[in-house]
Write a protein that holds these residues in place. Sequence first.
Motif, PDB file in Angstrom:
ATOM      1  N   ALA A  34       0.858  -1.174   0.123  1.00 17.16           N
ATOM      2  CA  ALA A  34       0.131  -0.053  -0.084  1.00 17.16           C
ATOM      3  C   ALA A  34       0.797   1.388   0.043  1.00 17.16           C
ATOM      4  O   ALA A  34       0.658   2.316  -0.704  1.00 17.16           O
ATOM      5  N   GLN A  35       1.952   1.250   0.914  1.00 19.58           N
ATOM      6  CA  GLN A  35       2.832   2.405   0.791  1.00 19.58           C
ATOM      7  C   GLN A  35       3.486   2.693  -0.598  1.00 19.58           C
ATOM      8  O   GLN A  35       3.463   3.619  -1.142  1.00 19.58           O
ATOM      9  N   GLU A  36       3.835   1.493  -1.255  1.00 18.68           N
ATOM     10  CA  GLU A  36       4.478   1.628  -2.650  1.00 18.68           C
ATOM     11  C   GLU A  36       3.348   2.310  -3.554  1.00 18.68           C
ATOM     12  O   GLU A  36       3.654   3.160  -4.532  1.00 18.68           O
ATOM     13  N   SER A  37       2.240   1.878  -3.325  1.00 20.13           N
ATOM     14  CA  SER A  37       1.151   2.276  -4.295  1.00 20.13           C
ATOM     15  C   SER A  37       0.888   3.790  -4.122  1.00 20.13           C
ATOM     16  O   SER A  37       0.568   4.462  -4.781  1.00 20.13           O
ATOM     17  N   GLY A  58       0.145  10.283  -2.464  1.00 21.65           N
ATOM     18  CA  GLY A  58      -0.250   9.775  -1.414  1.00 21.65           C
ATOM     19  C   GLY A  58       0.747   9.584  -0.188  1.00 21.65           C
ATOM     20  O   GLY A  58       0.534   9.306   0.886  1.00 21.65           O
ATOM     21  N   HIS A  59       2.173  10.159  -0.653  1.00 23.56           N
ATOM     22  CA  HIS A  59       3.197  10.355   0.264  1.00 23.56           C
ATOM     23  C   HIS A  59       3.274  11.919   0.712  1.00 23.56           C
ATOM     24  O   HIS A  59       4.367  12.331   1.300  1.00 23.56           O
ATOM     25  N   ALA A 102      -4.351   7.984   2.174  1.00 26.47           N
ATOM     26  CA  ALA A 102      -3.198   7.182   2.827  1.00 26.47           C
ATOM     27  C   ALA A 102      -3.911   6.407   4.283  1.00 26.47           C
ATOM     28  O   ALA A 102      -3.818   5.177   4.329  1.00 26.47           O
ATOM     29  N   ALA A 103      -4.598   7.228   5.129  1.00 22.75           N
ATOM     30  CA  ALA A 103      -5.342   6.629   6.138  1.00 22.75           C
ATOM     31  C   ALA A 103      -6.311   5.696   5.721  1.00 22.75           C
ATOM     32  O   ALA A 103      -6.561   4.510   6.506  1.00 22.75           O
ATOM     33  N   GLU A 104      -7.129   5.725   4.877  1.00 24.37           N
ATOM     34  CA  GLU A 104      -8.103   5.156   4.332  1.00 24.37           C
ATOM     35  C   GLU A 104      -7.506   3.724   3.899  1.00 24.37           C
ATOM     36  O   GLU A 104      -7.910   2.627   4.021  1.00 24.37           O
ATOM     37  N   ARG A 105      -6.300   3.766   3.178  1.00 22.12           N
ATOM     38  CA  ARG A 105      -5.618   2.582   2.615  1.00 22.12           C
ATOM     39  C   ARG A 105      -5.268   1.587   3.775  1.00 22.12           C
ATOM     40  O   ARG A 105      -5.056   0.583   3.844  1.00 22.12           O
TER      41      ARG A 105
END
Length: 124
Positions: A34-37, A58-59, A102-105
């Motif tokens: 998810a972080q990579e995405s 997203g980062h 990001a929080a949702e993911r």
Amino acid sequence: MAKRRGSRRSSSGLPGGANPMAMLQKMQQDMAEAQESLERETTEVTVGGGAIKVVITGHQRIQSVEINPDVIDMDDEEWLTDLQDLLVAAVNQSIEQSQAMAAERMEAITGGLGDIPGLGGLLG
């Protein structure tokens, strides 16, 4: 003597004999993916009737800022102040949207922590 039937539980107390360590490792892998995405995913914010558009990952990395000169009234003495205010608003809104994305993911991944004995209240 009749056999007792019910849901199968492992010694860990999890249904179906699930291994808590395996569940945590899977969650860790999912979080890394998810972080990579999120690094590649973007969100876009437009403010001031299209005067400014900000694209952010997203980062929380700004990818671009576009200013539409057709919407900015350069004859107005306050145009620079207005532009600065719009820019601040656009950046703040884009950061908020990026953080929410990001929080949702992450919530989609970590939402199951309450099912693992001993971890129920750690992240929530």
